[in-house]
Design an enzyme around this catalytic site. Structure first.
Site, PDB file in Angstrom:
ATOM      1  N   ASP A 126       0.845  -1.197   0.000  1.00 35.17           N
ATOM      2  CA  ASP A 126       0.000   0.000   0.000  1.00 35.17           C
ATOM      3  C   ASP A 126       0.878   1.245   0.000  1.00 35.17           C
ATOM      4  O   ASP A 126       1.770   1.397   0.858  1.00 35.17           O
ATOM      5  CB  ASP A 126      -0.902   0.018   1.239  1.00 35.17           C
ATOM      6  N   THR A 153     -21.249  -5.256   8.167  1.00 37.97           N
ATOM      7  CA  THR A 153     -20.576  -4.230   8.970  1.00 37.97           C
ATOM      8  C   THR A 153     -21.279  -2.888   8.740  1.00 37.97           C
ATOM      9  O   THR A 153     -21.719  -2.585   7.622  1.00 37.97           O
ATOM     10  CB  THR A 153     -19.080  -4.120   8.609  1.00 37.97           C
ATOM     11  N   GLU A 193      -9.829 -10.129  -4.624  1.00 42.51           N
ATOM     12  CA  GLU A 193      -8.673  -9.478  -5.256  1.00 42.51           C
ATOM     13  C   GLU A 193      -7.787 -10.484  -5.984  1.00 42.51           C
ATOM     14  O   GLU A 193      -6.677 -10.147  -6.378  1.00 42.51           O
ATOM     15  CB  GLU A 193      -7.862  -8.699  -4.218  1.00 42.51           C
ATOM     16  N   GLY A 252     -12.336  -3.171   7.789  1.00 44.79           N
ATOM     17  CA  GLY A 252     -13.205  -4.303   7.420  1.00 44.79           C
ATOM     18  C   GLY A 252     -12.417  -5.606   7.356  1.00 44.79           C
ATOM     19  O   GLY A 252     -12.943  -6.680   7.674  1.00 44.79           O
ATOM     20  N   ASP A 253     -11.164  -5.519   6.952  1.00 42.99           N
ATOM     21  CA  ASP A 253     -10.310  -6.726   6.903  1.00 42.99           C
ATOM     22  C   ASP A 253     -10.026  -7.228   8.320  1.00 42.99           C
ATOM     23  O   ASP A 253     -10.055  -8.438   8.577  1.00 42.99           O
ATOM     24  CB  ASP A 253      -8.986  -6.423   6.196  1.00 42.99           C
ATOM     25  N   GLY A 265      -6.373 -10.010   1.463  1.00 41.19           N
ATOM     26  CA  GLY A 265      -6.058 -11.350   1.948  1.00 41.19           C
ATOM     27  C   GLY A 265      -5.035 -11.314   3.067  1.00 41.19           C
ATOM     28  O   GLY A 265      -5.226 -11.914   4.131  1.00 41.19           O
ATOM     29  N   GLY A 304     -21.267  -0.525  14.359  1.00 39.01           N
ATOM     30  CA  GLY A 304     -21.097  -1.939  14.716  1.00 39.01           C
ATOM     31  C   GLY A 304     -21.412  -2.873  13.563  1.00 39.01           C
ATOM     32  O   GLY A 304     -20.998  -2.634  12.426  1.00 39.01           O
ATOM     33  N   ASP A 306      -7.863   6.403  10.433  1.00 36.34           N
ATOM     34  CA  ASP A 306      -7.822   5.832   9.072  1.00 36.34           C
ATOM     35  C   ASP A 306      -8.680   4.564   9.056  1.00 36.34           C
ATOM     36  O   ASP A 306      -8.423   3.635   9.822  1.00 36.34           O
ATOM     37  CB  ASP A 306      -6.352   5.504   8.732  1.00 36.34           C
TER      38      ASP A 306
HETATM   39  O1  RIB Z   1      -9.077  -3.381   2.499  1.00 36.42           O
HETATM   40  C1  RIB Z   1      -7.928  -2.592   2.492  1.00 36.42           C
HETATM   41  C2  RIB Z   1      -6.990  -3.075   1.456  1.00 36.42           C
HETATM   42  O2  RIB Z   1      -7.571  -2.887   0.188  1.00 36.42           O
HETATM   43  C3  RIB Z   1      -5.676  -2.343   1.388  1.00 36.42           C
HETATM   44  O3  RIB Z   1      -4.681  -2.897   2.218  1.00 36.42           O
HETATM   45  C4  RIB Z   1      -5.317  -2.378  -0.090  1.00 36.42           C
HETATM   46  O4  RIB Z   1      -4.200  -3.157  -0.372  1.00 36.42           O
HETATM   47  C5  RIB Z   1      -6.563  -2.894  -0.784  1.00 36.42           C
HETATM   48  O5  RIB Z   1      -6.410  -4.185  -1.163  1.00 36.42           O
END
Ligand code: RIB
Length: 289
Positions: A13, A202, A138, A234-235, A41, A207, A229
């Protein structure tokens, strides 16, 4: 301890912070810049690992200057990288702009992730040996389908985070046990999600909600935090949910909401994933654990 396998993306990133994002054709001065390992991922793998799971990552880096750093960030967290291959060409790249309100815009170039077109016998064995398969969108969809089919056939729970959102063939949805979506994805995928047994949505600062078999419904409120930020929040939520799924949807939702909220308090995707102790402290303070 849950055994999780992630079949997914890993990106570098390129993060620029700015007071406000420029309009088309406008140039503005940024406040800062950082290279932060990311990719949905990889972020979810790190989040599941920090939430206490044993995690294997199946994915691809390129052969450029970013490959070592991307491999290292998984290794340092104890995520298994035996199934991480290196292919010729660039790594996945995400160009991210974060404004003063913590909102972001992201452009992803798939790079090596786009070359994840086949799963080896060893990849599939790793999928079959896990409790939960975690996928996003992705990497090529046929690869997601192959992983999900093999998971289902071997009793591995399939959790799909259909992001970046796109319409998917019905045969992908037929393999999904749990979907984790944001509100935009929920609206776009409404009809496909109807037949998914467990759907977690989400809700940003509010929440998350859960809809399970037989109309079972749950919700968990957000945890108030100072947002720096939202990238990767979500990840973090999704990885944490997968790691705690075996405790039941209510406990998993609480852990995921706390982890996701904490992830918004720092800059960068993988860099903002909280440690288990931080999440436990937030849950204990809220009387949720
Ligand atoms: O969900 C965030 C991610 O989306 C970032 O880390 C970026 O690489 C994109 O894949």
């Amino acid at each position: 301890m849950a055994r999780i396998v992630v079949v997914g993306s890993i990106n570098m990133d390129l993060v620029t912070t700015v007071g406000r994002r420029p309009a088309a054709g406008e140039t503005v001065s940024g406040d800062g810049f950082a290279l932060v390992p990311g990719g949905k991922g990889s972020n979810q793998a790190i989040a599941a690992r920090r939430a206490g799971a044993e995690v294997e990552f199946v994915g691809a880096v390129g052969s450029d200057v970013f490959a070592d750093a991307l491999r290292k960030v998984l290794r340092e967290d104890g995520v298994g990288v035996a199934r991480l291959r290196e292919v010729d060409g660039p790594c996945g790249i995400a160009t991210i702009v974060v404004d003063a309100g913590g909102e972001n815009t992201i452009i992803v170039v798939a790079g090596a992730n786009g070359r994840m077109t086949e799963l080896s016998t060893a990849d599939l064995e790793t999928v079959a040996g896990a409790d939960v398969l975690l996928c996003q969108l992705e990497i090529p969809v046929p690869t997601v389908l192959a992983a999900a089919r093999h998971a289902r056939a071997n009793g591995t729970v399939v959790l799909l985070n259909p992001s970046p959102v796109r319409d998917l063939p019905d045969d992908v949805w037929a393999e999904v046990d749990i979907a984790v979506v944001n509100e935009g994805e929920a609206a776009r995928l409404e009809s496909a999600l109807r037949d998914v047994p467990h759907v977690v949505t989400t809700l940003g600062g509010a929440g998350a909600s859960y809809r399970g078999p037989g109309g079972l419904a749950l919700a968990h409120p957000g945890f108030p935090v100072r947002v720096v930020d939202t990238t990767g929040a979500g990840d973090t939520f999704t990885g944490a949910l997968a790691a705690h799924w075996h405790e039941g949807p209510a406990a998993a939702l609480a852990w995921a909401c706390a982890a996701g909220a904490l992830a918004t308090t720092k800059l960068g995707a993988s860099a903002s994933v909280p440690a288990a102790a931080e999440v436990e402290a937030v849950l204990a303070a809220a009387g949720a654990r």
